[in-house]
Scaffold this motif. Structure first.
Motif, PDB file in Angstrom:
ATOM      1  N   SER A  70       4.295  42.472  61.224  1.00 23.88           N
ATOM      2  CA  SER A  70       4.613  41.696  59.295  1.00 23.88           C
ATOM      3  C   SER A  70       3.369  41.521  59.220  1.00 23.88           C
ATOM      4  CB  SER A  70       5.492  39.756  59.879  1.00 23.88           C
ATOM      5  OG  SER A  70       4.850  39.181  60.348  1.00 23.88           O
ATOM      6  N   ALA A  73       2.227  44.619  58.537  1.00 23.26           N
ATOM      7  CA  ALA A  73       2.544  44.890  57.023  1.00 23.26           C
ATOM      8  C   ALA A  73       0.937  44.449  56.309  1.00 23.26           C
ATOM      9  CB  ALA A  73       3.759  44.458  56.980  1.00 23.26           C
ATOM     10  N   ARG A  78       2.085  48.176  54.093  1.00 24.22           N
ATOM     11  CA  ARG A  78       3.785  48.572  54.476  1.00 24.22           C
ATOM     12  C   ARG A  78       3.556  49.890  55.073  1.00 24.22           C
ATOM     13  NH1 ARG A  78       3.881  44.045  53.308  1.00 24.22           N
ATOM     14  NH2 ARG A  78       5.532  43.415  52.052  1.00 24.22           N
ATOM     15  N   LEU A 122      10.526  46.689  59.372  1.00 25.55           N
ATOM     16  CA  LEU A 122       9.578  47.437  58.227  1.00 25.55           C
ATOM     17  C   LEU A 122      10.168  48.822  57.264  1.00 25.55           C
ATOM     18  CD1 LEU A 122       6.160  48.202  60.301  1.00 25.55           C
ATOM     19  CD2 LEU A 122       6.256  47.147  58.790  1.00 25.55           C
ATOM     20  N   TYR A 126      10.077  48.046  53.282  1.00 24.83           N
ATOM     21  CA  TYR A 126       9.960  49.030  52.096  1.00 24.83           C
ATOM     22  C   TYR A 126      10.781  49.718  51.790  1.00 24.83           C
ATOM     23  CZ  TYR A 126       7.826  53.976  51.286  1.00 24.83           C
ATOM     24  OH  TYR A 126       6.911  54.918  50.472  1.00 24.83           O
ATOM     25  N   SER A 196       4.077  50.555  48.402  1.00 23.26           N
ATOM     26  CA  SER A 196       5.117  49.549  48.239  1.00 23.26           C
ATOM     27  C   SER A 196       3.592  49.881  47.213  1.00 23.26           C
ATOM     28  CB  SER A 196       5.223  48.874  48.973  1.00 23.26           C
ATOM     29  OG  SER A 196       6.064  46.978  48.348  1.00 23.26           O
ATOM     30  N   TRP A 199       3.038  45.334  47.320  1.00 23.79           N
ATOM     31  CA  TRP A 199       1.977  45.373  48.323  1.00 23.79           C
ATOM     32  C   TRP A 199       0.560  45.666  47.176  1.00 23.79           C
ATOM     33  CZ3 TRP A 199      -1.825  47.945  50.226  1.00 23.79           C
ATOM     34  CH2 TRP A 199      -2.946  47.284  50.904  1.00 23.79           C
ATOM     35  N   ALA A 397       7.508  39.716  54.860  1.00 29.10           N
ATOM     36  CA  ALA A 397       7.346  40.119  55.719  1.00 29.10           C
ATOM     37  C   ALA A 397       7.670  39.044  57.036  1.00 29.10           C
ATOM     38  CB  ALA A 397       6.102  40.578  55.727  1.00 29.10           C
TER      39      ALA A 397
END
Length: 520
Positions: A70, A73, A78, A122, A126, A196, A199, A397
């Motif tokens: 996490s 990520a 990701r 993950l 994602y 992503s 993100w 995450a």
């Protein structure tokens, strides 16, 4: 001919789900490895407790890998975290394949589990962040579908190696080596696909996020009305989240966030209390009570994997139509009923190698197949799909990492206690899983809101409007594609209402789109 946006996104989700095959294959392969004569010789004939630890050391590794996944990520993206998970898994899988003793095997299991823990977090994370609202459920339940493919492959590999290479190193080293295969293309090629968008927005990289959304949802058209409205919603919501507080303080300092985390923890813990891991890890020991050989057991497991894959396919195909709540409720009741019958069969028609009751024995086997169908049609897939969609981007995450810890520690517990429980209480152990099937169903009936069709950005508001005992809510479920229609129209949707842009033009003119985006 160009691929439709949803089909392209689906293919991206399928590619990411290759990581789930690692976990599924490991679940399917370890039962055959543990009874291979040469493996037992290489590991100095470990007792049942040590065999249980070999099995569950992978789960300890997965437990250890969740939080680091996490953090990577959120900090590095990701896709970068997926690559890191693949590299760790390849290291651990190679150690298992070349193990020369129990210590190396344990270390290999731990590091492979570390990678599995990362990837299991993950992949659905994602998938959830790239999906259209109307296909998010089917995309995130691909985790379990590909897990099922891995388990199916493992079952037939073990069956073939046990029949043709009995007593040799190949019997167990080849199945362990084969688990490395899916990690190589996943780690090597994941950067060929979009990052992503959520993100990217959280990192302030808004132009890249718009391009990623366009690539996923509009064949690359950054002026598409749906994409522009979706991008505006992301910017607004994520800005609110990031500016409010840090992820960790939001997780532990907000009542609704704690509520969501607890739902995820309860869900993941409930999975193991169905008895699924007891059957997967110790099927040779369980079926030997009915006089079946290891080779026959591996065949039964291969057939069970087919039933599981059918169930997982049904879940992927229908979860966005029927929702999340009722599949979890009905399937948990189904697994509880299966274990009632299994316990009754062993209690009333005990079988030993010297006193076989073929009718009872094969009925028991058939009910394990039915169990796989119930489990895979709802419980397994949704245990990964629900946590990633109920948590907002700021805590997704790290929050999912916490919920996954419950999965790994409960899985470890079942892996450790099952051999001793089967030896000491026999069929009475199944009563635990029978009771838990029904208590799981009641729990989700009471606490789990329906999330079908809603955008990730509206989950906070949706949970705030929904009482903790959800059956007291008067809100009605929405149509699966309602939010997409609102975003595509550019008006009357959640973004337009929040920004006061109810007059956003339906004709999708360039001026209206630009103003809409600038305001966000």
């Amino acid at each position: 001919m160009a691929l439709s946006p949803k089909f392209y996104t689906w293919l991206v989700g399928c590619f990411a789900a290759m990581g789930s095959m690692l976990f599924g294959y490991d679940l399917g392969v370890i039962a055959g490895v543990l009874v291979a004569p040469d493996f037992l010789k290489t590991t100095n004939n470990p007792d049942s407790d040590y065999l249980g630890f070999i099995t569950s050391s992978m789960l300890l590794g997965a437990f250890a890998g969740s939080i680091p996944a996490s953090i990577i990520a959120d900090k590095y993206s990701r896709r970068s975290a997926i690559v890191a998970g693949c590299l760790v898994f390849l290291f651990g899988g190679s150690m298992q394949t070349g193990a020369t003793g129990r210590e190396v095997m344990l270390a290999g299991r731990f590091f492979a589990g570390f990678g599995i823990g990362m990837i299991a977090l993950l992949v659905p994370l994602y998938q959830s962040e790239i999906a259209h609202p109307s296909i998010r459920g089917s995309l995130t339940t691909l985790q379990q579908f590909f897990l099922g493919i891995g388990a199916l492959v493992a079952s037939f590999v073990i069956y073939g190696c046990s029949n043709n290479y009995r007593g040799t190193e190949f019997e167990w080293r080849f199945p362990l080596a084969l688990q490395l295969v899916p990690a190589i293309p996943l780690g090597a090629l994941i950067f060929c696909f979009p990052e992503s968008p959520r993100w990217l927005v959280a990192q302030g990289r808004n132009e890249e996020a718009l391009a990623a959304l366009a690539r996923l949802h509009a064949s690359g058209d950054v002026t598409d009305t749906f994409v522009v409205a979706e991008h505006a919603e992301l910017q607004l919501k994520i800005r609110e989240e990031v500016e409010s507080r840090s992820a960790w303080s939001e997780i532990f300092g907000d009542v609704q966030s704690i509520r969501k985390i607890m739902i995820g923890i309860i869900l993941q813990f409930s999975v193991q209390m169905t008895g699924v891991s007891a059957i997967q890890y110790y099927s040779p020991q369980i079926f030997s009570n009915f006089g079946f050989s290891n080779q026959r057991t591996f065949l039964f497991q291969a057939i069970a994997s087919i039933f599981a894959l059918v169930g997982e396919g049904l879940c992927v195909g229908f979860v966005d139509k029927v929702g999340r709540r009722w599949p979890l409720i009905i399937c948990n009741m189904g697994t509880g009923l299966v274990f009632i019958v299994a316990a009754a069969l062993q209690a009333n028609y005990p079988s030993t190698p010297d006193n076989l009751n073929k009718a009872a024995s094969y009925t028991f086997v058939a009910f394990t197949w039915l169990f796989q169908l119930f489990f895979s049609a709802g419980i397994g897939p949704l245990s990964w799909a629900v946590p990633v969609e109920i948590l907002n981007t700021n805590i997704r995450a790290k929050g999912v990492a916490i919920t996954n810890l419950a999965s790994w520690i409960s899985n470890f517990m079942i892996g450790q206690v099952t051999p001793r429980a089967l030896a000491s209480v026999g069929w009475r152990f199944y009563l635990l899983f029978a009771v838990c099937g029904f208590t799981n169903a009641l729990t989700f009936f009471l606490i789990l809101p329906e999330t079908k069709g809603r955008t990730l950005e509206e989950m906070d508001d949706w949970f705030a409007q929904t009482p903790f005992i959800v059956i007291l809510s008067k809100a009605k479920p929405i149509d699966t594609k309602e939010r997409e229609r609102q975003l595509a129209a550019g008006m009357d949707g959640p973004v337009a209402q929040r920004l006061g842009h109810n007059d956003f033009e339906k004709d999708g003119s360039e001026k209206s789109k630009t103003e809409y985006l600038d305001t966000a």
